[in-house]
Write a protein that holds these residues in place. Structure first.
Motif, mmCIF file in Angstrom:
data_model
loop_
_atom_site.group_PDB
_atom_site.id
_atom_site.type_symbol
_atom_site.label_atom_id
_atom_site.label_comp_id
_atom_site.label_asym_id
_atom_site.label_seq_id
_atom_site.Cartn_x
_atom_site.Cartn_y
_atom_site.Cartn_z
ATOM 1 N N UNK A 387 0.985 -1.138 -0.188
ATOM 2 C CA UNK A 387 0.083 0.084 -0.035
ATOM 3 C C UNK A 387 0.937 1.303 -0.193
ATOM 4 N N UNK A 388 1.921 1.306 0.861
ATOM 5 C CA UNK A 388 2.865 2.547 0.831
ATOM 6 C C UNK A 388 3.558 2.512 -0.658
ATOM 7 N N UNK A 389 3.868 1.563 -1.324
ATOM 8 C CA UNK A 389 4.145 1.624 -2.833
ATOM 9 C C UNK A 389 3.256 2.178 -3.604
ATOM 10 N N UNK A 390 1.854 1.772 -3.609
ATOM 11 C CA UNK A 390 0.781 2.220 -4.467
ATOM 12 C C UNK A 390 0.522 3.528 -3.906
ATOM 13 N N UNK A 391 0.678 4.100 -2.892
ATOM 14 C CA UNK A 391 0.575 5.572 -2.523
ATOM 15 C C UNK A 391 1.649 6.447 -2.885
ATOM 16 N N UNK A 392 2.583 5.950 -3.499
ATOM 17 C CA UNK A 392 3.897 6.804 -3.551
ATOM 18 C C UNK A 392 3.840 7.839 -4.781
ATOM 19 N N UNK A 393 2.568 7.969 -5.518
ATOM 20 C CA UNK A 393 2.506 9.019 -6.284
ATOM 21 C C UNK A 393 3.444 8.613 -7.660
ATOM 22 N N UNK A 394 4.098 9.606 -8.043
ATOM 23 C CA UNK A 394 4.724 9.536 -9.452
ATOM 24 C C UNK A 394 5.963 8.473 -9.261
ATOM 25 N N UNK A 395 6.263 8.179 -8.198
ATOM 26 C CA UNK A 395 7.414 7.231 -7.825
ATOM 27 C C UNK A 395 6.979 5.951 -8.296
ATOM 28 N N UNK A 396 5.817 5.532 -8.284
ATOM 29 C CA UNK A 396 5.293 4.221 -8.512
ATOM 30 C C UNK A 396 5.610 3.645 -10.127
ATOM 31 N N UNK A 397 5.385 4.862 -10.825
ATOM 32 C CA UNK A 397 5.519 4.275 -12.271
ATOM 33 C C UNK A 397 6.968 3.586 -12.578
ATOM 34 N N UNK A 398 7.956 4.042 -12.040
ATOM 35 C CA UNK A 398 9.413 3.734 -12.434
ATOM 36 C C UNK A 398 9.703 2.352 -11.826
ATOM 37 N N UNK A 399 9.056 2.155 -10.446
ATOM 38 C CA UNK A 399 9.430 1.020 -9.687
ATOM 39 C C UNK A 399 8.570 -0.027 -10.261
ATOM 40 N N UNK A 400 7.376 0.080 -10.746
ATOM 41 C CA UNK A 400 6.485 -0.876 -11.405
ATOM 42 C C UNK A 400 7.347 -1.280 -12.811
ATOM 43 N N UNK A 401 7.699 -0.387 -13.249
ATOM 44 C CA UNK A 401 8.377 -0.729 -14.639
ATOM 45 C C UNK A 401 9.677 -1.565 -14.375
ATOM 46 N N UNK A 402 10.555 -1.166 -13.404
ATOM 47 C CA UNK A 402 11.828 -1.959 -13.186
ATOM 48 C C UNK A 402 11.307 -3.211 -12.607
ATOM 49 N N UNK A 403 10.467 -3.568 -11.734
ATOM 50 C CA UNK A 403 10.085 -4.829 -11.409
ATOM 51 C C UNK A 403 9.462 -5.574 -12.348
#
Length: 796
Positions: A387-403
């Motif tokens: 949930x903390x990751x999903x609530x990270x805002x713009x930071x979420x996009x690059x994290x999901x892409x990397x994963x």
């Protein structure tokens, strides 16, 4: 090729006619010639040969001499790389040693091309002038790396090409900031190849310009040559661009859906959806390779300013258990063991999302090799990190892409495969389905303060279109998949049902508001019945309607649509007659006994109890802090816990026989629980004022990145309520982005405003907090405005 009026030298008109024959009978035809059709690679080779032949012959006729003449015609850009696509401009440089003016020679070279409509980017320079321009102009510097001799004095070309490459190798580190700024500026203008429905194959992120940057860095020996995956991506992008221009009959770099089927057939990819997925994969490979290359180059650059920031030797700063910030990358701690720690993957991801720093490639590799899928049901702390990751805002996009690139996202969500790189069937959508889900979640993170269950909003946003790509009603399929996912996440039965309903009915409000009469009671009651009269579900769908529309494309969420949806929601909420209000949690026997002991001794005390949570399979702790009822008890207790890196998931403060008792459900952010004796000592000092909590918490928040730049604005709601048997009490509910000292700051603001807090509840859901305070207060509008202003200021 036919000859021109001289009988030996072909004209520019001959060049255009020959080009059109290669392209397949004139321009603008989508069917091609009836005869043999060259493949894209063969076509580029033929176009390069054709233009080289014409330019070589024409240069001699225009007066460009041979060896020893001191003048050379060279090609850069597509012709220089022999990657000449249809209708590409010719990038030409007439280089000379300055022996005599070349105006007449240049005019004889360029004019026939202009007159025949051939695109031309040209310059006339000495070797020194060309190098001087390259030293100050990044585009010129990178263009000269592709310089290739066409005609004239080959020694002049060799001298310029060698000097330009040496100059680039020697100065690229000093120009790294300029290069990064240029790349990011282009990305912001052109979007992404991987996830845009209409990708810009040349300028988009992950496109051909990025490949040129990779080649330039490799030429300077700052990074390795591109991998096989990147080489294959290069071929696909170049072939697609070649066919796009061939069928369009003009210069075009943005691929539109209507072009997809014909291009896919030529490339042997079936249909436009297969082509779109292949291009998305290629764009991902190129974008990731360049991202890693730029980061590694910056990290290896000696101490100096890069983008205005003075670089220092990378340090290792802890972000979470087993997670550190190493330089500008989120990395694994030295003693971290992904194989034995199922929560490490999401702690890394949440830290990256929270701080905005990328995950180090080495960390991704180690996690990919050994990180297990969390066992269902997920432990509570793993779910909180999600949930903390999903609530990270713009930071979420690059994290999901990397994963996702490393297979780790599919390890968490196997259902993601059906929507990965899936092009939408609705023309209104700007993004592929997987990126649309991520963008919706990013938008939802800005709206978490508008709902009472931000965790369910974020999970629902991530899953709302998960049913697409399965040839059935995606809302129905998605609801079943959401149930499956949420059960695996370990949500309660009730919460699973809510998220499933969010997915099932995510289109209900916008469709009803824009297609029905919202003033008709029948319409309102139909919506209320569909939602089972649940006001929590209603507010979640309201927020999701906005987040979903904003992630669809420009112009989808308009003021008109927002007013209609809000009007419908207001009428439905009235029909539902509101929802349940926060209630205090009663003290248990142990806590009451502690209160009695404190009343007798007059000294503050702390009790720590750890217990396994049956629904999570993890250990959380209950900390009870008790002292004689004095002003400031709640803020000081919350501050001491935050100072010891304890994350508060729930809290209550109640008064028992003149003793203030604070009960906090906590888990440590790092390591083990602190010693109760230390908490007791710090709590006593905080009460006496000898422990500067505000100063220490501010320093701690700075160490952990502080408030995110795109954090949602906090929001305050008021409820009139006789709480805990106290007539005239009200409830103030704060919804805000969570941070280490939030509860302390807000409680301190209320206490300084002389508010006597009867009880408080704090709930943390990922990166969001919902804190409720009950107190008796002067209920005048002015008093409420003053308290609200103080609370909002403290929450920011």
């Amino acid at each position: 090729m036919t000859t021109g009026e001289r009988g030996t030298s072909p004209t520019a008109a001959d060049l255009v006619l020959a080009r059109d024959r290669l392209l397949g009978a004139g321009t603008g035809t989508r069917s091609g010639a009836s005869g043999h059709r060259l493949g894209p690679a063969a076509l580029r080779e033929a176009l390069a040969d054709l233009h080289e032949f014409w330019l070589t012959a024409h240069a001699a006729a225009a007066g460009v001499g041979g060896r020893g003449g001191g003048v050379a015609l060279l090609a850069v850009g597509g012709l220089g790389r022999r990657e000449l696509v249809p209708f590409a401009d010719l990038d030409l440089v007439l280089v000379h040693e300055g022996r005599a003016p070349l105006d007449a020679v240049a005019e004889r070279l360029w004019y026939p091309l202009w007159n025949s409509g051939v695109g031309l980017d040209h310059s006339v320079r000495t070797v020194g002038e060309a190098l001087d321009v390259a030293a100050h102009d990044l585009r010129t510097a990178m263009g000269l790396l592709d310089a290739r001799h066409l005609a004239g004095d080959a020694e002049v070309t060799a001298r310029l090409a060698t000097a330009a490459r040496d100059q680039w190798r020697g100065g690229v580190r000093k120009r790294l900031g300029e290069l990064i700024e240029s790349v990011r500026g282009r990305w912001s203008r052109a979007g992404e190849v991987a996830h845009w429905v209409e990708p810009d194959l040349k300028h988009g992120r992950g496109g051909l310009r990025d490949l040129a940057v990779l080649d330039a860095l490799a030429l300077a020996q700052l990074v390795d040559r591109p991998s096989g995956e990147v080489v294959q991506a290069h071929t696909l992008l170049l072939d697609t661009r070649t066919e796009l221009r061939r069928i369009a009959g003009r210069p075009r770099d943005v691929l539109q859906p209507q072009d997809g089927d014909e291009i896919a057939a030529v490339l042997g990819l079936g249909d436009r959806f297969a082509l779109a997925r292949a291009l998305s994969g290629a764009g991902r490979a190129v974008a990731y390779a360049l991202d890693v290359a730029l980061r590694s180059t910056a990290a290896a650059t000696p101490t100096r300013k890069v983008l205005g920031v003075l670089r220092r030797t990378p340090d290792r700063r802890p972000l979470d258990e087993g997670v550190v910030l190493h330089g500008n990358e989120v990395a694994l701690a030295r003693d971290a063991d992904p194989a034995k720690d199922p929560g490490l993957l999401l702690r890394v991801a949440a830290a990256a999302g929270r701080t905005g720093h990328p995950i180090a490639p080495g960390a991704l590799s180690r996690l990919g090799e050994s990180a297990p899928e969390p066992r269902a049901p997920w432990p509570a702390e793993v779910r909180q990190d999600l949930v903390a990751l999903l609530g990270a805002g713009e930071g979420l996009t690059d994290v999901v892409e990397a994963l996702d690139r490393t297979g780790l996202w599919a390890r968490l969500f196997p259902e993601w495969g059906a929507v990965r790189d899936l092009p939408p069937r609705d023309a209104a959508h700007l993004w592929t389905v997987d990126r649309h889900l991520v963008r919706t979640t990013v938008n939802a993170a800005r709206l978490v303060t508008s709902v009472s269950r931000p965790d369910l909003l974020l999970i629902g946003a991530l899953l709302h279109d998960i049913g697409k790509g399965r040839d059935q009603d995606h809302s129905v399929v998605g609801a079943a998949l959401a149930t499956q996912v949420c059960q695996r996440l370990g949500l309660s039965k009730q919460d699973v049902a809510v998220v499933s309903a969010v997915v099932r009915h995510h289109l209900l409000l916008p469709h009803t508001a824009t297609r029905r009469d919202v003033e008709d009671e029948t319409t309102v009651h139909r919506v209320v019945r569909t939602l089972g009269g649940d006001p929590v579900l209603l507010e979640l769908l309201h927020a999701l309607a906005e987040a979903d529309s904003l992630a669809t494309g420009p112009g989808v969420w308009t003021d008109w649509k927002a007013r209609l949806v809000t009007d419908l929601v207001t009428r439905c909420r009235t029909a539902m007659a509101g929802g349940p209000l926060p209630e205090p949690v009663p003290l248990d026997d142990t806590q009451r006994a502690l209160a009695t002991s404190v009343k007798t001794s007059g000294r503050p005390d702390v009790h720590l109890h750890s217990a396994a949570q049956a629904d999570a399979g993890t250990t959380s702790s209950t900390i009870t802090l008790a002292t004689l009822d004095l002003p400031g008890v709640l803020s000081r207790a919350a501050g001491v816990l935050a100072l010891n890196s304890l994350e508060v998931h729930a809290a209550t403060v109640a008064i028992h026989t003149g003793v203030a008792v604070g009960v906090f459900q906590v888990t440590p952010r790092f390591g083990a629980m602190p010693d109760p004796a230390l908490l007791r000592e710090q709590f006593t000092r905080a009460l006496s004022g000898s422990l500067p909590l505000a100063e220490k918490l501010a320093a701690k928040e700075r160490d952990y990145g502080g408030r995110a730049a795109d954090a949602p604005e906090p929001r305050v709601l008021w409820f009139d309520h006789e709480a805990g048997g106290s007539p005239g009490a009200v409830v103030l509910e704060l919804r805000a982005a969570d941070r280490i000292g939030l509860l302390h700051s807000v409680a301190d603001a209320l206490e300084k405003a002389h508010v006597d807090i009867l009880w408080a509840r704090a709930t943390t859901m990922g990166g969001s907090a919902v804190d409720s305070f009950s107190f008796r207060a002067d209920n005048t509008p002015a008093r409420r405005r003053a308290l609200e202003t103080a609370v909002l200021h403290a929450a920011r």
